[in-house]
Motif scaffolding. Structure first.
Motif, short mmCIF file in Angstrom:
data_model
loop_
_atom_site.label_atom_id
_atom_site.label_comp_id
_atom_site.label_asym_id
_atom_site.label_seq_id
_atom_site.Cartn_x
_atom_site.Cartn_y
_atom_site.Cartn_z
N TYR A 409 -0.09 5.58 -1.63
CA TYR A 409 -0.63 4.72 -2.81
C TYR A 409 -1.75 5.63 -3.74
O TYR A 409 -2.18 6.53 -3.02
CB TYR A 409 -1.07 3.56 -2.39
N SER A 419 4.08 3.88 -7.23
CA SER A 419 4.77 4.02 -6.05
C SER A 419 4.86 4.87 -5.27
O SER A 419 4.28 6.07 -5.58
CB SER A 419 6.36 4.19 -6.93
N THR A 451 8.39 -1.29 -1.97
CA THR A 451 7.72 -1.86 -3.35
C THR A 451 6.80 -3.03 -2.84
O THR A 451 5.91 -3.32 -3.34
CB THR A 451 9.19 -2.37 -3.99
N SER A 454 3.57 -1.51 -2.23
CA SER A 454 3.05 -0.98 -3.27
C SER A 454 2.30 -2.06 -3.93
O SER A 454 1.28 -2.29 -4.66
CB SER A 454 3.94 -0.43 -4.23
#
Length: 486
Positions: A409, A419, A451, A454
């Motif tokens: 991150y 991402s 995802t 994130s």
């Protein structure tokens, strides 16, 4: 015929800062207070995504060891019980996927959990023939079964139902491949910054000597107690620990730093005037104010200039010089001592500490070629800004010492989460790094989980931004009301 591949051996993470309110692993409620009954979204989603990715990457291979590269606990800005509880939630999440990680977790203490190394170095039972109290460092390239064991971390793991063995290396851990042409040295990173070697300067001034050594044994012997005092025990200091933590939070925004420094300067000027019974003339008051501000700005200002608070570049020019010094004067002599006169052709150095991940190469004295560099970043928000180069990374190592980084991150951009991406410091291999390709494939197979991670970490970062702004405002208001510093 089945294609052969190298086996993934290690996954490196660092700087959890478990227990610190600014850590994304420390669960907070909607009022930004510690919530011991929940697990942070980052903790939960990281364990799920990393576990699934390792399973995809490992296949039928034996699972890799986790290398925890320091600052696992935050023993400066968190009471020990909270730090232990939060680290427990992180370990439980990381080891939740059966067979993703081995039951061996290698540990390199950092500055914020240095007290764990102090506890180990006074315990000679872990190594035959070691006299308690006289081991400042370990060999870097020794087998794990010859290392001291972290009884504290092993006990914590056992309370979670995990049967982990935790061999400890300090300050460096070393690896070589079967061919002997590659080496990797891992270190938390604190000795690459001059602040954590300050007692070398004190020893030089006190003795008048200019030849104070910078080898690992001397660095730890001189600076170990200083690191414990300044960064690894304040969290257990009760009310003082709470006040120091609030003072720390007052340094995380520019406006509050200025106010905090002014309060210290005012107190210092008042103490001097009272102590020496100086007449309350305007000239003396102005002179004391100027002198006090100069002293405070040189001290507190220097603290705010630590590498982790230089937000716009992965590594400052001063830290590059200290990093080169550590490589040539500490790492290189240790490698010669343990590996002999002829060293591997290529060396990679992996560290954390700064909370700013990067991959690069550096040329420094004594090494035959460029040294590959990885920084594993960290998991705390060090400022109220969300426009910095802070972030977190995991470094993967296979049995031939191919290396790759998974950038986990960075700071959200215009409110949008970053991402995960795969990168490497093995740029000399012209893109022919098999680990990079395998890791990218494993990440792609688990894209939905990444995802979710994130999104979770972006939300946790924004919550900590709110917390920092709120805490500094409350600290400033309380100081004005009660006449204290925080």
């Amino acid at each position: 015929m089945e294609q052969t591949h190298n086996t993934l051996k290690y996954v490196c993470l660092s700087d959890f800062h478990s227990g610190a309110l600014s850590s994304v692993f420390t669960a907070l409620d909607k009022n930004c207070a510690f919530d011991p009954d929940t697990v942070s979204p980052t903790t939960e989603t990281l364990g799920a995504a990393l576990g699934a990715t390792l399973k995809s990457l490992n296949g039928k291979d034996a699972p890799p060891d986790l290398i925890m590269m320091g600052d696992s606990f935050d023993m400066s800005f968190s009471p020990p019980d909270r730090a232990s509880h939060v680290l427990g939630t992180v370990l439980k999440s990381l080891y939740a996927t059966p067979g993703a990680l081995s039951q061996k977790m290698l540990f390199l203490p950092g500055n914020h959990d240095h007290a764990l190394w102090t506890a180990e170095r006074y315990d000679g039972r872990a190594e035959d023939g070691v006299v308690p109290g006289f081991r400042h460092v370990t060999a870097a390239f020794q087998p794990t079964n010859e290392c001291p064991a972290s009884r504290i971390l092993e006990h914590l793991a056992s309370t979670l139902g995990l049967d982990l063995k935790v061999p400890t290396y300090y300050p460096n851990m070393g690896l070589t491949n079967a061919a002997g042409d590659r080496a990797i040295v891992l270190h938390h990173g604190h000795f690459t910054e001059s602040t954590y070697r300050a007692m070398n300067l004190v020893a030089s001034v006190m003795s008048g000597r200019t030849d104070i050594g910078e080898d690992v044994e001397t660095l730890e012997a001189l600076n170990g107690n200083w690191i414990d005092f300044g960064w690894s025990t304040i969290g257990s200091g009760g009310l003082l620990g709470k006040d120091v933590t609030e003072a720390y939070h007052s340094l995380l925004t520019g406006a509050e730093t200025a106010k905090f420094q002014q309060r210290i300067a005012d107190h210092l000027a008042h103490i001097v005037a009272t102590k020496f019974d100086l007449p309350p003339t305007k000239m003396i008051e102005e002179g004391l104010a100027i002198a006090a501000r100069g002293i405070v700005e040189s001290l507190v200002g220097n603290f705010s200039q630590l590498e982790r608070y230089a937000y716009t570049a992965p590594l400052s020019a001063g830290s590059v010089d200290t990093l080169k010094s550590y490589l040539s004067k500490a790492v290189l002599p240790q490698m010669h001592k343990e590996l002999g006169a002829t060293l591997p052709d290529r060396t990679t150095f992996i560290f954390g500490h700064t909370h700013k991940p990067f991959e690069d190469q550096i040329i420094t004295d004594g090494f035959s070629g460029p040294v590959g560099l990885y920084n594993t970043g960290g998991w705390v928000l060090d400022t109220a800004l969300l426009s910095t180069v802070e972030g977190g990374s995991a470094v993967f190592i296979d049995d031939d010492l191919n290396t790759a980084a998974l950038r986990l991150y960075g700071m959200p951009v215009n409110g949008q989460p970053t991402s995960v991406r795969v990168t490497t410091a093995d740029i000399d291999r012209d893109g022919n790094n098999p680990l990079v390709q395998r890791l990218q494939h494993a990440v792609d197979q688990n894209a939905d989980l990444w995802t979710a991670f994130s999104n979770a970490v972006a939300g946790d970062l924004e919550l900590r931004q709110t917390m920092i702004l709120r805490m500094t405002e409350e600290s400033d208001s309380r100081a004005n009301k009660l006449g204290g510093l925080v």
